[in-house]
Design a protein around this motif. Structure first.
Motif, PDB file in Angstrom:
ATOM      1  N   THR A 127       0.929  -1.485   0.253  1.00  0.00           N
ATOM      2  CA  THR A 127      -0.331   0.229   0.396  1.00  0.00           C
ATOM      3  C   THR A 127       1.355   1.465   0.016  1.00  0.00           C
ATOM      4  O   THR A 127       1.614   1.630   0.983  1.00  0.00           O
ATOM      5  N   TYR A 128       0.491   2.175  -1.171  1.00  0.00           N
ATOM      6  CA  TYR A 128       1.362   3.190  -1.247  1.00  0.00           C
ATOM      7  C   TYR A 128       0.375   4.464  -0.035  1.00  0.00           C
ATOM      8  O   TYR A 128      -0.514   4.941  -0.297  1.00  0.00           O
ATOM      9  N   HIS A 129       1.173   4.869   0.326  1.00  0.00           N
ATOM     10  CA  HIS A 129       0.634   6.010   1.531  1.00  0.00           C
ATOM     11  C   HIS A 129       1.459   7.443   0.786  1.00  0.00           C
ATOM     12  O   HIS A 129       3.098   7.596   1.620  1.00  0.00           O
ATOM     13  N   PRO A 130       1.108   8.492   0.275  1.00  0.00           N
ATOM     14  CA  PRO A 130       1.655   9.384  -0.095  1.00  0.00           C
ATOM     15  C   PRO A 130       1.827  10.595   1.377  1.00  0.00           C
ATOM     16  O   PRO A 130       3.203  11.214   0.866  1.00  0.00           O
ATOM     17  N   SER A 131       1.008  10.359   1.982  1.00  0.00           N
ATOM     18  CA  SER A 131       1.439  11.160   3.120  1.00  0.00           C
ATOM     19  C   SER A 131       2.584  11.003   3.963  1.00  0.00           C
ATOM     20  O   SER A 131       3.566  11.192   5.001  1.00  0.00           O
ATOM     21  N   GLN A 132       3.583   9.522   3.599  1.00  0.00           N
ATOM     22  CA  GLN A 132       4.798   8.869   4.254  1.00  0.00           C
ATOM     23  C   GLN A 132       6.101   8.759   3.543  1.00  0.00           C
ATOM     24  O   GLN A 132       6.984   8.829   4.313  1.00  0.00           O
ATOM     25  N   ILE A 133       5.821   8.568   2.646  1.00  0.00           N
ATOM     26  CA  ILE A 133       6.623   8.788   1.195  1.00  0.00           C
ATOM     27  C   ILE A 133       7.069   9.021  -0.258  1.00  0.00           C
ATOM     28  O   ILE A 133       5.376   8.962  -0.477  1.00  0.00           O
ATOM     29  N   THR A 134       8.007   9.552  -0.914  1.00  0.00           N
ATOM     30  CA  THR A 134       7.918  10.376  -1.747  1.00  0.00           C
ATOM     31  C   THR A 134       6.805   9.150  -2.252  1.00  0.00           C
ATOM     32  O   THR A 134       8.065   7.665  -2.494  1.00  0.00           O
ATOM     33  N   HIS A 156      12.380  -6.660  -9.383  1.00  0.00           N
ATOM     34  CA  HIS A 156      14.011  -6.771 -10.167  1.00  0.00           C
ATOM     35  C   HIS A 156      14.046  -8.283  -9.001  1.00  0.00           C
ATOM     36  O   HIS A 156      14.973  -9.605 -10.390  1.00  0.00           O
ATOM     37  N   ARG A 157      13.901  -8.067  -8.181  1.00  0.00           N
ATOM     38  CA  ARG A 157      13.522  -9.524  -7.905  1.00  0.00           C
ATOM     39  C   ARG A 157      12.928 -10.971  -7.858  1.00  0.00           C
ATOM     40  O   ARG A 157      13.054 -12.263  -7.157  1.00  0.00           O
ATOM     41  N   GLY A 158      12.089 -10.503  -9.071  1.00  0.00           N
ATOM     42  CA  GLY A 158      10.603 -11.702  -9.192  1.00  0.00           C
ATOM     43  C   GLY A 158       9.943 -11.983  -8.518  1.00  0.00           C
ATOM     44  O   GLY A 158       9.217 -13.222  -8.016  1.00  0.00           O
ATOM     45  N   VAL A 159       9.152 -10.737  -7.718  1.00  0.00           N
ATOM     46  CA  VAL A 159       8.282 -11.563  -6.473  1.00  0.00           C
ATOM     47  C   VAL A 159       7.138 -10.527  -7.108  1.00  0.00           C
ATOM     48  O   VAL A 159       7.196  -9.496  -7.553  1.00  0.00           O
ATOM     49  N   ARG A 160       5.764 -11.679  -7.421  1.00  0.00           N
ATOM     50  CA  ARG A 160       4.837 -10.902  -7.290  1.00  0.00           C
ATOM     51  C   ARG A 160       3.363  -9.934  -6.729  1.00  0.00           C
ATOM     52  O   ARG A 160       3.895 -10.088  -5.431  1.00  0.00           O
ATOM     53  N   PHE A 161       3.673  -9.023  -6.842  1.00  0.00           N
ATOM     54  CA  PHE A 161       2.630  -7.725  -5.923  1.00  0.00           C
ATOM     55  C   PHE A 161       2.203  -6.910  -6.582  1.00  0.00           C
ATOM     56  O   PHE A 161       1.639  -6.728  -8.120  1.00  0.00           O
ATOM     57  N   SER A 162       0.343  -6.733  -5.198  1.00  0.00           N
ATOM     58  CA  SER A 162      -0.227  -5.754  -6.356  1.00  0.00           C
ATOM     59  C   SER A 162       0.526  -4.337  -5.296  1.00  0.00           C
ATOM     60  O   SER A 162       1.074  -4.186  -4.081  1.00  0.00           O
ATOM     61  N   VAL A 163      -0.481  -3.381  -5.680  1.00  0.00           N
ATOM     62  CA  VAL A 163      -0.137  -1.515  -5.395  1.00  0.00           C
ATOM     63  C   VAL A 163      -2.110  -1.312  -4.919  1.00  0.00           C
ATOM     64  O   VAL A 163      -2.004  -1.480  -5.734  1.00  0.00           O
ATOM     65  N   GLY A 164      -1.648  -0.680  -3.996  1.00  0.00           N
ATOM     66  CA  GLY A 164      -2.701  -0.408  -3.529  1.00  0.00           C
ATOM     67  C   GLY A 164      -2.250   1.151  -2.912  1.00  0.00           C
ATOM     68  O   GLY A 164      -2.219   1.690  -2.907  1.00  0.00           O
ATOM     69  N   VAL A 165      -4.038   1.995  -2.999  1.00  0.00           N
ATOM     70  CA  VAL A 165      -3.812   3.366  -2.035  1.00  0.00           C
ATOM     71  C   VAL A 165      -5.373   3.780  -1.799  1.00  0.00           C
ATOM     72  O   VAL A 165      -5.931   2.600  -2.950  1.00  0.00           O
ATOM     73  N   VAL A 166      -5.454   4.580  -1.270  1.00  0.00           N
ATOM     74  CA  VAL A 166      -6.792   4.493  -0.293  1.00  0.00           C
ATOM     75  C   VAL A 166      -7.557   5.846  -1.769  1.00  0.00           C
ATOM     76  O   VAL A 166      -6.576   6.789  -1.542  1.00  0.00           O
ATOM     77  N   GLY A 167      -8.760   6.173  -2.029  1.00  0.00           N
ATOM     78  CA  GLY A 167      -8.888   6.751  -3.278  1.00  0.00           C
ATOM     79  C   GLY A 167      -9.530   7.872  -2.987  1.00  0.00           C
ATOM     80  O   GLY A 167     -10.283   8.463  -2.688  1.00  0.00           O
ATOM     81  N   LEU A 168      -8.788   9.305  -2.045  1.00  0.00           N
ATOM     82  CA  LEU A 168      -9.121   9.767  -1.494  1.00  0.00           C
ATOM     83  C   LEU A 168      -9.582  10.871  -3.116  1.00  0.00           C
ATOM     84  O   LEU A 168      -8.360  10.636  -3.855  1.00  0.00           O
ATOM     85  N   THR A 169      -9.666  11.634  -2.940  1.00  0.00           N
ATOM     86  CA  THR A 169     -10.330  12.813  -4.209  1.00  0.00           C
ATOM     87  C   THR A 169      -9.155  13.952  -4.543  1.00  0.00           C
ATOM     88  O   THR A 169      -8.300  13.811  -5.665  1.00  0.00           O
ATOM     89  N   GLU A 170      -8.657  14.022  -3.178  1.00  0.00           N
ATOM     90  CA  GLU A 170      -7.468  14.880  -3.243  1.00  0.00           C
ATOM     91  C   GLU A 170      -5.833  14.646  -3.850  1.00  0.00           C
ATOM     92  O   GLU A 170      -5.488  15.040  -4.183  1.00  0.00           O
ATOM     93  N   HIS A 171      -6.032  13.431  -3.498  1.00  0.00           N
ATOM     94  CA  HIS A 171      -4.783  12.358  -4.033  1.00  0.00           C
ATOM     95  C   HIS A 171      -4.748  12.065  -5.685  1.00  0.00           C
ATOM     96  O   HIS A 171      -4.524  11.376  -6.703  1.00  0.00           O
TER      97      HIS A 171
END
Ligand code: SF4
Ligand code: SF4
Length: 298
Positions: A113-120, A133-148
């Motif tokens: 999960t991507y937290h835009p307030s905590q990491i660039t 690169h390391r060959g790991v399967r992953f999904s990425v997620g965010v909270v759908g705040l409209t300001e984001h």
């Protein structure tokens, strides 16, 4: 038996400080960490002994677990077991990633999960690139705040095209999304509309309690994280007797890790073997109208 276990031990601390979260920057005492370690080891030992069953494990900690070596080692150990089909974990992806080399990566799945307030964005993308690169399967997620919205679109554009970006709907405010917001987020995540709804669930069939269970550090089994009534204890000899079809007793189910197991939504057809780490079995996000914004770089 095929069983998926959502494990949530006593750990309840995080290195991030999201304003809405009770675990933000919470630290635990040495005794609390020890309690979590003992519970985790007991759980891993139990899974290791279940040679007669096919088991998937999904760590859904309170807070952030992957910054702890014990969770990295637990995941590596579990992925090496022949009867373990999948080990997935929810994480903010702030940890080092070299530990994944000790895993059988064919059985590893990461829910990041991507937290835009905590990491660039760039630092988060660097972590994603390392997983890739390391060959790991992953999904990425965010909270759908409209300001984001712009940030989420930029993340989508910069993630590798094959990586699924899911958007969790912000549900604390009624009518939060305009039609334009819905269209914008659905163009990125075609499953977003399903997440905007608290699905009526009372009396409806759900795999939770039959082939999916939630387990805490004491082995207490519940059918899911949202129905609090215990159904048994994992460490009791008769634990398997608790597994049976049951209709849902809650009025609604609004969280992906819950409603994905409801039969009538047919989301197992969408996610297949990626149901725990939230990766659809076909790249449906490339088929939506807005797919032209998806970069192929990376
Ligand atoms: S990263 Fe997750 S657990 Fe940590 S503070 Fe943010 S929302 Fe809470
Ligand atoms: S529908 Fe949701 S709340 Fe009901 S049993 Fe299934 S996962 Fe739990």
């Amino acid at each position: 038996m095929n069983l998926s276990i959502l494990y949530r031990g006593p750990l309840s601390s995080c290195n991030y400080a999201c304003v809405y979260c009770p675990f933000a920057k919470h630290r635990e005492t040495a005794a609390e960490h020890e309690r979590d370690r003992v519970a985790l080891e007991r759980f891993v030992d139990w899974v290791a002994a279940q040679h007669d069953h096919q088991i998937g494990v999904f760590f859904t900690p309170w807070g952030e677990a992957l910054i702890r070596k014990r969770y990295q080692q637990a995941i590596a150990t579990l992925t090496q077991l022949a009867h373990v089909t999948k080990v997935a974990i929810q994480t903010n992806l702030s940890c080092r990633l070299d530990w994944v080399e000790a895993c059988d990566k064919t059985r590893l799945g990461i829910w990041a999960t991507y937290h835009p307030s905590q990491i660039t964005r760039q630092r988060f993308l660097n972590k994603c690139a390392e997983l890739d690169h390391r060959g790991v399967r992953f999904s990425v997620g965010v909270v759908g705040l409209t300001e984001h919205s712009a940030e989420i679109a930029a993340l989508r554009a910069e993630l590798p095209a094959q990586v699924y970006l899911w958007i969790n709907a912000y549900k604390r405010q009624d009518d939060y999304y305009t039609a334009d917001d819905l269209a914008r987020f659905t163009a990125i995540d075609p499953l977003f509309p399903i997440n905007t709804i608290r699905h009526p669930s009372e009396g409806r069939a759900c795999r939770a309690g039959e082939s999916v269970i939630s387990v805490d550090g004491d082995g207490m089994m519940r059918r899911c994280h949202f129905v609090q009534t215990p159904i048994g204890n994992l460490y009791a000899p008769d634990w398997a007797a608790a597994l049976q079809p049951r209709a849902c007793s809650n009025a609604t189910c609004g969280c992906h890790i819950g409603y994905v197991h409801m039969d009538h939504l047919k989301l197992y057809d969408v996610f297949g073997a990626g149901v725990l780490e939230r990766i659809p079995s076909t790249p449906i996000w490339l088929d939506v109208a807005g797919a032209s914004h998806v970069s192929t770089k990376g």
